[in-house]
Design a protein around this motif. Structure first.
Motif, PDB file in Angstrom:
ATOM      1  N   THR A 290      38.638-112.939  -0.736  1.00  0.00           N
ATOM      2  CA  THR A 290      39.115-113.744   0.385  1.00  0.00           C
ATOM      3  C   THR A 290      38.383-113.469   1.691  1.00  0.00           C
ATOM      4  O   THR A 290      38.451-114.288   2.597  1.00  0.00           O
ATOM      5  CB  THR A 290      40.618-113.530   0.620  1.00  0.00           C
ATOM      6  OG1 THR A 290      40.871-112.158   0.918  1.00  0.00           O
ATOM      7  CG2 THR A 290      41.418-113.960  -0.580  1.00  0.00           C
ATOM      8  N   VAL A 291      37.677-112.361   1.792  1.00  0.00           N
ATOM      9  CA  VAL A 291      37.011-112.031   3.045  1.00  0.00           C
ATOM     10  C   VAL A 291      35.496-111.940   2.871  1.00  0.00           C
ATOM     11  O   VAL A 291      34.740-112.668   3.524  1.00  0.00           O
ATOM     12  CB  VAL A 291      37.557-110.711   3.637  1.00  0.00           C
ATOM     13  CG1 VAL A 291      36.828-110.345   4.900  1.00  0.00           C
ATOM     14  CG2 VAL A 291      39.048-110.838   3.898  1.00  0.00           C
ATOM     15  N   LEU A 292      35.029-111.084   1.994  1.00  0.00           N
ATOM     16  CA  LEU A 292      33.594-110.820   1.917  1.00  0.00           C
ATOM     17  C   LEU A 292      32.784-111.970   1.332  1.00  0.00           C
ATOM     18  O   LEU A 292      31.730-112.315   1.859  1.00  0.00           O
ATOM     19  CB  LEU A 292      33.348-109.541   1.121  1.00  0.00           C
ATOM     20  CG  LEU A 292      33.848-108.264   1.778  1.00  0.00           C
ATOM     21  CD1 LEU A 292      33.546-107.066   0.903  1.00  0.00           C
ATOM     22  CD2 LEU A 292      33.235-108.074   3.145  1.00  0.00           C
ATOM     23  N   LEU A 293      33.250-112.575   0.247  1.00  0.00           N
ATOM     24  CA  LEU A 293      32.472-113.654  -0.365  1.00  0.00           C
ATOM     25  C   LEU A 293      32.328-114.874   0.536  1.00  0.00           C
ATOM     26  O   LEU A 293      31.229-115.424   0.643  1.00  0.00           O
ATOM     27  CB  LEU A 293      33.059-114.033  -1.725  1.00  0.00           C
ATOM     28  CG  LEU A 293      32.821-113.006  -2.827  1.00  0.00           C
ATOM     29  CD1 LEU A 293      33.459-113.460  -4.124  1.00  0.00           C
ATOM     30  CD2 LEU A 293      31.341-112.750  -3.032  1.00  0.00           C
ATOM     31  N   PRO A 294      33.384-115.336   1.202  1.00  0.00           N
ATOM     32  CA  PRO A 294      33.169-116.461   2.132  1.00  0.00           C
ATOM     33  C   PRO A 294      32.221-116.119   3.284  1.00  0.00           C
ATOM     34  O   PRO A 294      31.404-116.955   3.679  1.00  0.00           O
ATOM     35  CB  PRO A 294      34.577-116.767   2.653  1.00  0.00           C
ATOM     36  CG  PRO A 294      35.477-116.297   1.578  1.00  0.00           C
ATOM     37  CD  PRO A 294      34.808-115.084   1.011  1.00  0.00           C
ATOM     38  N   PHE A 295      32.302-114.907   3.822  1.00  0.00           N
ATOM     39  CA  PHE A 295      31.371-114.509   4.875  1.00  0.00           C
ATOM     40  C   PHE A 295      29.938-114.477   4.360  1.00  0.00           C
ATOM     41  O   PHE A 295      29.003-114.873   5.050  1.00  0.00           O
ATOM     42  CB  PHE A 295      31.745-113.148   5.462  1.00  0.00           C
ATOM     43  CG  PHE A 295      32.807-113.223   6.509  1.00  0.00           C
ATOM     44  CD1 PHE A 295      32.625-113.962   7.664  1.00  0.00           C
ATOM     45  CD2 PHE A 295      34.003-112.554   6.335  1.00  0.00           C
ATOM     46  CE1 PHE A 295      33.603-114.037   8.635  1.00  0.00           C
ATOM     47  CE2 PHE A 295      34.993-112.618   7.295  1.00  0.00           C
ATOM     48  CZ  PHE A 295      34.795-113.366   8.446  1.00  0.00           C
ATOM     49  N   PHE A 296      29.762-114.021   3.135  1.00  0.00           N
ATOM     50  CA  PHE A 296      28.434-114.007   2.527  1.00  0.00           C
ATOM     51  C   PHE A 296      27.904-115.424   2.374  1.00  0.00           C
ATOM     52  O   PHE A 296      26.747-115.702   2.666  1.00  0.00           O
ATOM     53  CB  PHE A 296      28.495-113.303   1.170  1.00  0.00           C
ATOM     54  CG  PHE A 296      27.222-113.359   0.405  1.00  0.00           C
ATOM     55  CD1 PHE A 296      26.126-112.601   0.794  1.00  0.00           C
ATOM     56  CD2 PHE A 296      27.097-114.169  -0.703  1.00  0.00           C
ATOM     57  CE1 PHE A 296      24.942-112.657   0.092  1.00  0.00           C
ATOM     58  CE2 PHE A 296      25.917-114.233  -1.410  1.00  0.00           C
ATOM     59  CZ  PHE A 296      24.838-113.470  -1.008  1.00  0.00           C
ATOM     60  N   ALA A 297      28.745-116.341   1.916  1.00  0.00           N
ATOM     61  CA  ALA A 297      28.320-117.729   1.732  1.00  0.00           C
ATOM     62  C   ALA A 297      27.950-118.371   3.055  1.00  0.00           C
ATOM     63  O   ALA A 297      26.924-119.047   3.163  1.00  0.00           O
ATOM     64  CB  ALA A 297      29.431-118.527   1.045  1.00  0.00           C
ATOM     65  N   VAL A 298      28.750-118.162   4.083  1.00  0.00           N
ATOM     66  CA  VAL A 298      28.440-118.728   5.403  1.00  0.00           C
ATOM     67  C   VAL A 298      27.153-118.130   5.947  1.00  0.00           C
ATOM     68  O   VAL A 298      26.302-118.835   6.494  1.00  0.00           O
ATOM     69  CB  VAL A 298      29.620-118.511   6.375  1.00  0.00           C
ATOM     70  CG1 VAL A 298      29.230-118.841   7.801  1.00  0.00           C
ATOM     71  CG2 VAL A 298      30.818-119.336   5.944  1.00  0.00           C
ATOM     72  N   GLY A 299      26.980-116.832   5.795  1.00  0.00           N
ATOM     73  CA  GLY A 299      25.752-116.190   6.242  1.00  0.00           C
ATOM     74  C   GLY A 299      24.533-116.699   5.499  1.00  0.00           C
ATOM     75  O   GLY A 299      23.467-116.896   6.086  1.00  0.00           O
ATOM     76  N   MET A 300      24.677-116.936   4.215  1.00  0.00           N
ATOM     77  CA  MET A 300      23.573-117.436   3.413  1.00  0.00           C
ATOM     78  C   MET A 300      23.186-118.844   3.853  1.00  0.00           C
ATOM     79  O   MET A 300      22.002-119.166   3.987  1.00  0.00           O
ATOM     80  CB  MET A 300      23.964-117.458   1.931  1.00  0.00           C
ATOM     81  CG  MET A 300      22.878-117.998   1.021  1.00  0.00           C
ATOM     82  SD  MET A 300      23.427-118.240  -0.666  1.00  0.00           S
ATOM     83  CE  MET A 300      23.606-116.564  -1.205  1.00  0.00           C
TER      84      MET A 300
END
Length: 124
Positions: free
Chosen positions: A39-49
């Motif tokens: 819920t936190v790390l994967l969405p941030f990773f996707a937005v950063g990517m």
């Protein structure tokens, strides 16, 4: 971040309301880590990517590769699967499905890379 924290607290409350033991505490900590990852790390990773140069193409490559592995593992395991991979954890997973998933991910991932980012793309 707030959503992940709320999910962690909710899962902690549900697990710990019955009894407190070392196994229960370990389960709660495990769920907190998993909730934060999803819920936190994967969405941030996707937005950063996506915000990097050609990031939307890298994100599409990630999605295509994961879907290709899942779909080919499912069909390869259901058609040819005989030897169980780890029956106590996931009783329907087979070694043959794992091999098909790896081959499918590598093949379609390479083709998607070539089309989206490599020489086959219009934006090289």
């Amino acid at each position: 971040f707030v959503f992940g924290l709320l999910m962690s607290l909710l899962s902690s409350f549900v697990i710990l309301r019955t009894e407190v033991s070392i196994e229960r505490i370990y389960l709660v900590l495990n769920r907190i880590v998993v909730c934060h990852l999803y819920t936190v790390l994967l969405p941030f990773f996707a937005v950063g990517m996506i915000h990097h140069a050609r990031g939307e193409r890298w994100f599409a490559l990630l999605i295509v590769t994961v879907f290709a592995g899942d779909i080919s593992a499912y069909f390869g395991g259901s058609q040819f699967g005989k030897r169980k991979l780890w029956p106590t954890v996931s009783p329907k997973k087979t070694w043959e499905g794992a091999v098909f998933g790896l081959i499918g991910s590598a093949t379609l991932g390479f083709l998607a890379y070539w089309c989206l980012l490599g020489k086959g793309s219009a934006h090289t």
